[in-house]
Design an enzyme around this catalytic site. Structure first.
Site, PDB file in Angstrom:
ATOM      1  N   LYS A 173      76.739  46.669 -65.098  1.00  0.00           N
ATOM      2  CA  LYS A 173      76.522  47.947 -65.766  1.00  0.00           C
ATOM      3  C   LYS A 173      77.867  48.500 -66.186  1.00  0.00           C
ATOM      4  O   LYS A 173      78.730  48.758 -65.348  1.00  0.00           O
ATOM      5  CB  LYS A 173      75.799  48.917 -64.824  1.00  0.00           C
ATOM      6  N   LYS A 188      73.537  45.917 -68.739  1.00  0.00           N
ATOM      7  CA  LYS A 188      73.335  47.226 -69.358  1.00  0.00           C
ATOM      8  C   LYS A 188      74.648  47.781 -69.843  1.00  0.00           C
ATOM      9  O   LYS A 188      75.613  47.744 -69.069  1.00  0.00           O
ATOM     10  CB  LYS A 188      72.731  48.153 -68.301  1.00  0.00           C
TER      11      LYS A 188
HETATM   12  C1  PBG Z   1      71.845  56.459 -63.254  1.00  0.00           C
HETATM   13  C2  PBG Z   1      71.448  55.843 -64.538  1.00  0.00           C
HETATM   14  C3  PBG Z   1      71.980  56.060 -65.826  1.00  0.00           C
HETATM   15  C4  PBG Z   1      71.192  55.318 -66.696  1.00  0.00           C
HETATM   16  C5  PBG Z   1      70.245  54.655 -65.930  1.00  0.00           C
HETATM   17  N1  PBG Z   1      70.419  54.984 -64.602  1.00  0.00           N
HETATM   18  C6  PBG Z   1      73.055  56.940 -66.280  1.00  0.00           C
HETATM   19  C7  PBG Z   1      74.462  56.704 -65.921  1.00  0.00           C
HETATM   20  O1  PBG Z   1      74.832  55.709 -65.289  1.00  0.00           O
HETATM   21  O2  PBG Z   1      75.240  57.605 -66.261  1.00  0.00           O
HETATM   22  C8  PBG Z   1      71.356  55.268 -68.189  1.00  0.00           C
HETATM   23  C9  PBG Z   1      70.125  54.945 -68.961  1.00  0.00           C
HETATM   24  C10 PBG Z   1      70.223  55.182 -70.418  1.00  0.00           C
HETATM   25  O3  PBG Z   1      71.252  55.600 -70.989  1.00  0.00           O
HETATM   26  O4  PBG Z   1      69.198  54.948 -71.078  1.00  0.00           O
HETATM   27  N2  PBG Z   1      73.044  56.011 -62.710  1.00  0.00           N
END
Ligand code: PBG
Length: 305
Positions: A176, A229
């Protein structure tokens, strides 16, 4: 006959935002066509997702109040816990996945425990395991940690097994990236960090080997599905992870990717339906077995003709 890649509603996972509010769903400004679902009506929405042939939803919770420890994340009567129970009671044949993180529930907006302005990895693991356990006890089929702390897959797996929840799977947000593409989500979830950024725990967009390292570590710790992601700027990573692991690979077509398409479509600059199909087919071609996408409902309807 010669087409190499397929795209079907069965490949999709639809994210749902659940709130304590009562009454009707409210459209999310930064993500048109997606809604905040009051917990008492979310099962209705989940049922209609299942009817479209989409096999799974991923739940995000918007708590009533936030605190430094993110206690809403692991509360027995937390918004996600209640939503899981409601959906499981009313909808059969739908896989319920829950996002496991603290950032929507902490007053500082970080994904972990903060002390002296720093996010502490190991003390966070305990709270993540507690959160995952409470979701699994409520009936979640799959828990999906998105925090990016090191060692959380092992911590969650062992907490689940300890309680006899051996059949609950873990979908790991393994690679991520610290991305500008999460902007619309943070507006929807009110989860932007109140100081600093997430660069110490999310990944540098410039790194490729690190993604493989994260993925392989999560495999070793007991993950069942590995996620990359965001998706669009990371197609090469999806492909490399697909080749490096034997588990199913998921890709998250995130909020900013969705918002770009919706904004261009609203301006009349693109053919939305064709573009969405092309994007999702490309993510599948890159190697994703499943795609989390806010377009899931619309594209499933289109694919079913
Ligand atoms: C929580 C989380 C996030 C997303 C999914 N789970 C936000 C982040 O990490 O700031 C992002 C999902 C999206 O942008 O569609 N940590």
């Amino acid at each position: 006959m010669v087409r190499e890649t397929s795209l079907s509603p069965r490949n999709l996972i639809y994210p749902l935002f659940v709130t304590y509010a009562s009454g009707e769903p409210r459209e999310i400004g930064s993500m048109p066509g997606n809604y905040h679902w009051p917990v008492d009506v979310v099962a209705r929405e989940a049922a209609s997702v299942a009817e479209l042939g989409i096999p799974a939803v991923l739940l995000f919770g918007i708590p009533e109040a936030k605190d430094a420890a993110g206690s809403g994340a692991y509360a027995e009567e937390g918004v996600v816990q209640r939503a899981v129970r409601a959906i499981k009671r009313e909808v059969t044949d739908l896989v319920v996945i829950t996002d496991v993180c603290l950032c929507e529930y902490t007053s500082h907006g970080h994904c972990g425990v903060v002390r002296d302005g720093r996010v502490l990895n190991d003390p966070t693991l305990e709270l993540l395991a507690k959160t995952a356990l409470s979701h699994a006890r409520a009936g979640a089929d799959i828990v999906a940690p998105s925090d990016m702390m090191d060692g959380r897959i092992r911590a969650i797996r062992s907490a689940l097994d300890h309680e006899g929840l051996t059949d609950t799977l873990i979908l790991s947000y393994a690679a991520k990236y610290a991305s500008a593409f999460y902007g619309p989500f943070r507006e929807a979830a009110g989860s932007a960090p109140q100081f600093g950024d997430r660069n110490a725990y999310q990944m540098d967009p410039a790194n490729r080997r690190e993604a493989l390292k994260e993925a392989l570590e999560d495999v070793a710790e007991g993950a069942d599905i590995i996620m990359v992601k965001p998706a669009l700027a990371y197609m090469d990573i999806i492909r490399e992870v697909r080749e490096a692991v034997l588990l199913p690979v998921a890709a998250y077509n995130v909020s900013g990717e969705y918002a770009m398409v919706k904004a261009a479509a609203a301006a009349g600059w693109i053919d939305e339906a064709r573009m969405v199909e092309e994007i999702l087919t490309g993510i599948r071609r890159a190697g994703a077995d499943m795609i989390l996408t806010y377009h899931a409902r619309d594209i499933a309807r289109r694919l079913r003709g």
